[in-house]
Design a protein around this motif. Structure first.
Motif, PDB file in Angstrom:
ATOM      1  N   TYR A 137       0.835  -1.200   0.000  1.00  0.00           N
ATOM      2  CA  TYR A 137       0.000   0.000   0.000  1.00  0.00           C
ATOM      3  C   TYR A 137       0.872   1.253   0.000  1.00  0.00           C
ATOM      4  CZ  TYR A 137      -3.084   3.674   1.689  1.00  0.00           C
ATOM      5  OH  TYR A 137      -3.774   4.856   1.833  1.00  0.00           O
ATOM      6  N   ALA A 138       1.951   1.214   0.807  1.00  0.00           N
ATOM      7  CA  ALA A 138       2.862   2.363   0.879  1.00  0.00           C
ATOM      8  C   ALA A 138       3.519   2.620  -0.476  1.00  0.00           C
ATOM      9  CB  ALA A 138       3.926   2.125   1.945  1.00  0.00           C
ATOM     10  N   ARG A 139       3.854   1.550  -1.195  1.00  0.00           N
ATOM     11  CA  ARG A 139       4.486   1.699  -2.502  1.00  0.00           C
ATOM     12  C   ARG A 139       3.541   2.311  -3.528  1.00  0.00           C
ATOM     13  NH1 ARG A 139       9.096  -1.717  -3.543  1.00  0.00           N
ATOM     14  NH2 ARG A 139       9.748  -2.790  -1.653  1.00  0.00           N
ATOM     15  N   SER A 140       2.272   1.969  -3.418  1.00  0.00           N
ATOM     16  CA  SER A 140       1.303   2.438  -4.414  1.00  0.00           C
ATOM     17  C   SER A 140       0.773   3.839  -4.124  1.00  0.00           C
ATOM     18  CB  SER A 140       0.115   1.470  -4.478  1.00  0.00           C
ATOM     19  OG  SER A 140      -0.572   1.441  -3.234  1.00  0.00           O
ATOM     20  N   LYS A 141       1.010   4.316  -2.908  1.00  0.00           N
ATOM     21  CA  LYS A 141       0.471   5.606  -2.494  1.00  0.00           C
ATOM     22  C   LYS A 141       1.396   6.735  -2.908  1.00  0.00           C
ATOM     23  CE  LYS A 141      -1.168   8.042   1.640  1.00  0.00           C
ATOM     24  NZ  LYS A 141      -1.256   7.974   3.116  1.00  0.00           N
ATOM     25  N   LYS A 142       0.882   7.699  -3.646  1.00  0.00           N
ATOM     26  CA  LYS A 142       1.676   8.847  -4.068  1.00  0.00           C
ATOM     27  C   LYS A 142       1.674   9.903  -2.970  1.00  0.00           C
ATOM     28  CE  LYS A 142       2.436  12.012  -7.925  1.00  0.00           C
ATOM     29  NZ  LYS A 142       1.954  12.473  -9.252  1.00  0.00           N
ATOM     30  N   THR A 143       2.857  10.381  -2.632  1.00  0.00           N
ATOM     31  CA  THR A 143       2.989  11.333  -1.528  1.00  0.00           C
ATOM     32  C   THR A 143       3.076  12.757  -2.047  1.00  0.00           C
ATOM     33  OG1 THR A 143       4.170   9.682  -0.213  1.00  0.00           O
ATOM     34  CG2 THR A 143       4.379  11.982   0.464  1.00  0.00           C
ATOM     35  N   ASP A 144       2.267  13.613  -1.477  1.00  0.00           N
ATOM     36  CA  ASP A 144       2.322  15.038  -1.774  1.00  0.00           C
ATOM     37  C   ASP A 144       3.342  15.674  -0.828  1.00  0.00           C
ATOM     38  OD1 ASP A 144       1.913  17.682  -2.406  1.00  0.00           O
ATOM     39  OD2 ASP A 144       0.033  17.844  -1.288  1.00  0.00           O
ATOM     40  N   PHE A 145       4.467  16.110  -1.358  1.00  0.00           N
ATOM     41  CA  PHE A 145       5.542  16.630  -0.516  1.00  0.00           C
ATOM     42  C   PHE A 145       5.072  17.789   0.361  1.00  0.00           C
ATOM     43  CE2 PHE A 145       9.095  19.574   0.194  1.00  0.00           C
ATOM     44  CZ  PHE A 145       9.949  18.738   0.901  1.00  0.00           C
ATOM     45  N   GLU A 146       4.277  18.674  -0.191  1.00  0.00           N
ATOM     46  CA  GLU A 146       3.820  19.848   0.556  1.00  0.00           C
ATOM     47  C   GLU A 146       3.015  19.449   1.789  1.00  0.00           C
ATOM     48  OE1 GLU A 146       4.751  22.912  -0.025  1.00  0.00           O
ATOM     49  OE2 GLU A 146       5.960  22.216  -1.714  1.00  0.00           O
ATOM     50  N   SER A 147       2.321  18.317   1.707  1.00  0.00           N
ATOM     51  CA  SER A 147       1.503  17.875   2.843  1.00  0.00           C
ATOM     52  C   SER A 147       2.352  17.362   3.998  1.00  0.00           C
ATOM     53  CB  SER A 147       0.534  16.780   2.399  1.00  0.00           C
ATOM     54  OG  SER A 147       1.234  15.575   2.093  1.00  0.00           O
ATOM     55  N   LYS A 148       3.653  17.128   3.754  1.00  0.00           N
ATOM     56  CA  LYS A 148       4.530  16.596   4.782  1.00  0.00           C
ATOM     57  C   LYS A 148       5.501  17.644   5.338  1.00  0.00           C
ATOM     58  CE  LYS A 148       2.828  12.466   4.424  1.00  0.00           C
ATOM     59  NZ  LYS A 148       2.029  11.880   5.527  1.00  0.00           N
ATOM     60  N   ILE A 149       5.369  18.868   4.886  1.00  0.00           N
ATOM     61  CA  ILE A 149       6.272  19.930   5.344  1.00  0.00           C
ATOM     62  C   ILE A 149       6.223  20.093   6.860  1.00  0.00           C
ATOM     63  CG2 ILE A 149       6.665  22.433   5.333  1.00  0.00           C
ATOM     64  CD1 ILE A 149       7.737  21.193   2.861  1.00  0.00           C
ATOM     65  N   GLU A 150       5.029  19.991   7.437  1.00  0.00           N
ATOM     66  CA  GLU A 150       4.912  20.197   8.881  1.00  0.00           C
ATOM     67  C   GLU A 150       5.664  19.113   9.660  1.00  0.00           C
ATOM     68  OE1 GLU A 150       0.956  19.789  10.442  1.00  0.00           O
ATOM     69  OE2 GLU A 150       0.352  18.422   8.833  1.00  0.00           O
ATOM     70  N   PHE A 151       5.760  17.902   9.098  1.00  0.00           N
ATOM     71  CA  PHE A 151       6.546  16.843   9.736  1.00  0.00           C
ATOM     72  C   PHE A 151       8.027  17.209   9.730  1.00  0.00           C
ATOM     73  CE2 PHE A 151       2.691  14.708   8.468  1.00  0.00           C
ATOM     74  CZ  PHE A 151       2.457  13.761   9.443  1.00  0.00           C
ATOM     75  N   LEU A 152       8.485  17.701   8.601  1.00  0.00           N
ATOM     76  CA  LEU A 152       9.892  18.072   8.471  1.00  0.00           C
ATOM     77  C   LEU A 152      10.214  19.270   9.350  1.00  0.00           C
ATOM     78  CD1 LEU A 152      10.246  17.665   4.596  1.00  0.00           C
ATOM     79  CD2 LEU A 152      10.527  15.942   6.386  1.00  0.00           C
ATOM     80  N   ASP A 153       9.281  20.231   9.415  1.00  0.00           N
ATOM     81  CA  ASP A 153       9.468  21.382  10.293  1.00  0.00           C
ATOM     82  C   ASP A 153       9.557  20.951  11.756  1.00  0.00           C
ATOM     83  OD1 ASP A 153       9.531  23.240   8.254  1.00  0.00           O
ATOM     84  OD2 ASP A 153       7.384  23.681   8.346  1.00  0.00           O
ATOM     85  N   SER A 154       8.780  19.923  12.105  1.00  0.00           N
ATOM     86  CA  SER A 154       8.827  19.404  13.475  1.00  0.00           C
ATOM     87  C   SER A 154      10.217  18.860  13.792  1.00  0.00           C
ATOM     88  CB  SER A 154       7.780  18.295  13.656  1.00  0.00           C
ATOM     89  OG  SER A 154       7.869  17.726  14.947  1.00  0.00           O
ATOM     90  N   TYR A 155      10.812  18.157  12.836  1.00  0.00           N
ATOM     91  CA  TYR A 155      12.174  17.646  13.041  1.00  0.00           C
ATOM     92  C   TYR A 155      13.159  18.800  13.191  1.00  0.00           C
ATOM     93  CZ  TYR A 155      16.787  15.776  12.073  1.00  0.00           C
ATOM     94  OH  TYR A 155      18.122  15.470  12.154  1.00  0.00           O
TER      95      TYR A 155
END
Length: 324
Positions: free
Chosen positions: A189-207
Motif C-alpha cells: 500500500y505504501a508503494r502504491s500511495k503517491k505522496t504530496d511533498f507539501e503535505s509533509k512539510i509540517e513533519f519536516l518542520d517538526s524535526y
C-alpha cells in the motif's frame, strides 16, 4: 448453528495460516529472511517510560555512570544507525587525532525520532555530563512521516494507543504485528500511495524545530554539539555493485531527496550552528566507490562509522576547534 459457526471459524483460521505460511516462504526466497522486520517491531514494543520504547536506560547506564578517570565524555544521539556506532572507533579516532582518552555513552535507539531523542537527552544529560554531544538523525523522521497523518508522533503510536484504549484488542494487535502477510499488505500500500511533498512539510518542520531545541539544550550542558544529517544510500553517486542491487525503497526516493534538501536548508537558515557543528552526512560518502551501505541507511561494516567520525574530527582539527 453453533457447529456451522465453529466450522466457518476453523476454515477462516486455516486460510489465514496458509496465507501467512505462503507469505513467509515468499520472503524467504525474496529477502532470504522470512522474519524480516519482526524483530525490529518486537524490540520497539518493549515499553520504556517517557520515550515509549528502549533498552531500559536506567539499567543500561546510570547505576554506574560516574566518570572517575576524568576522560572526556562523548554522548551519541539518534536512531538505529547511531545506536550501532562502535565505541572503540570513537575512542581510537579521538586518541589518534587529538590524543584524548574518551568515554562514550550512546543514547541512540532504533526507531527513535527527534522528539524521543530530545526527551532522552533531557532525562539523562545531567547524569552523563558530556563534553561533546553527537547527533546522527533525520531518516526516521522523514520515512515515518510517510505513514502518519499528524506530526509529533512516532511509528508505533497508533499501536500503543489501541492497546491502552482497547486492551481487549491486544491479542489481535499482537497477531497483526507478527503477521508478515498483514505487514506485506502495508508495504505494498505504501508503494502504491503517491505522496504530496507539501503535505509533509509540517513533519519536516517538526524535526527541524526539535533539532534546534536539542542543539540549544546540548550547548547549555556540554561544551560542543555536533549535528549530522544521517547518511543515505540515495545520495551516493558511485554505488558498489551490491549497493546498486538495493532497490527496495526506490519508490520513496523522490520524497526522501526533497526532504533531506529541505531539512538541511532549514537547519542552515536557523544560523545556530558554528563551524564543524552541522554536517550533511551524505557528503562523507557521495563519491566513495566502496561497498558502504547494506540497505538505505545502515552500514555493511564499521568502515562507514570510521568515515563519519574521521570527517567530523578532521574538521575540528582543521579549524583548530579544541574548546572542550
Amino acid at each position: 448453528m453453533f457447529k456451522n459457526t465453529i466450522i466457518i471459524l476453523l476454515i477462516t483460521i486455516s486460510i489465514f495460516i496458509t496465507i501467512e505460511i505462503i507469505t513467509r516462504i515468499f520472503l524467504f526466497f525474496y529477502l532470504n529472511n522470512p522474519n524480516a522486520g519482526i524483530n525490529e517491531r518486537q524490540k520497539n514494543l518493549k515499553y520504556e517510560s517517557f520515550v515509549m520504547f528502549g533498552p531500559g536506560w536506567e539499567k543500561k547506564y546510570f547505576n554506574n555512570s560516574s566518570n572517575n578517570n576524568n576522560n572526556k565524555v562523548i554522548l551519541i544521539l539518534g536512531g538505529s544507525t547511531a545506536e550501532g556506532f562502535p565505541q572503540n572507533i570513537i575512542k581510537n579516532e579521538f586518541k589518534n587525532i587529538f590524543g584524548l582518552d574518551v568515554n562514550v555513552y550512546n543514547l541512540a535507539f532504533g526507531g527513535y525520532v527527534a522528539k524521543q531523542e530530545l526527551i532522552n537527552l533531557i532525562l539523562h544529560i545531567n547524569k552523563i555530563s558530556p563534553d561533546i554531544i553527537i547527533n546522527i538523525s533525520g531518516a526516521n523522521d522523514i520515512v515515518f512521516s510517510l505513514r502518519q497523518t499528524k506530526p509529533n508522533k512516532f511509528l508505533l503510536d497508533s499501536t500503543y494507543s489501541n492497546i491502552l484504549k482497547r486492551p481487549y484488542l491486544g491479542p489481535l494487535i499482537w497477531i497483526l504485528q507478527n503477521s508478515q502477510f498483514y505487514n506485506s499488505l502495508n508495504r505494498f500500500y505504501a508503494r502504491s500511495k503517491k505522496t504530496d511533498f507539501e503535505s509533509k512539510i509540517e513533519f519536516l518542520d517538526s524535526y527541524v524545530d526539535t533539532s534546534v531545541i536539542i542543539s540549544e539544550i546540548s550547548k547549555l550542558y556540554s561544551k560542543k554539539y555536533i549535528h549530522i544529517l544521517q547518511p543515505h544510500l540515495l545520495f551516493k553517486n558511485k554505488k558498489s555493485k551490491q549497493e546498486k542491487k538495493y532497490t527496495r525503497y526506490d519508490y520513496r526516493n523522490e520524497f526522501v531527496k526533497k526532504s533531506y534538501n529541505y531539512i538541511l536548508t532549514q537547519l542552515k537558515n536557523k544560523k545556530i550552528f558554528n563551524e564543524c557543528e552541522l554536517f550533511n552526512g551524505n557528503n562523507f560518502f557521495i563519491n566513495n566507490e566502496k561497498n558502504i551501505f547494506k540497505d538505505d541507511v545502515h552500514f555493511i561494516d564499521d568502515n562507514g562509522y570510521k568515515i563519519i567520525i574521521q570527517n567530523v574530527l578532521e574538521c575540528l582539527e582543521e579549524k583548530k576547534i579544541k574548546d572542550w
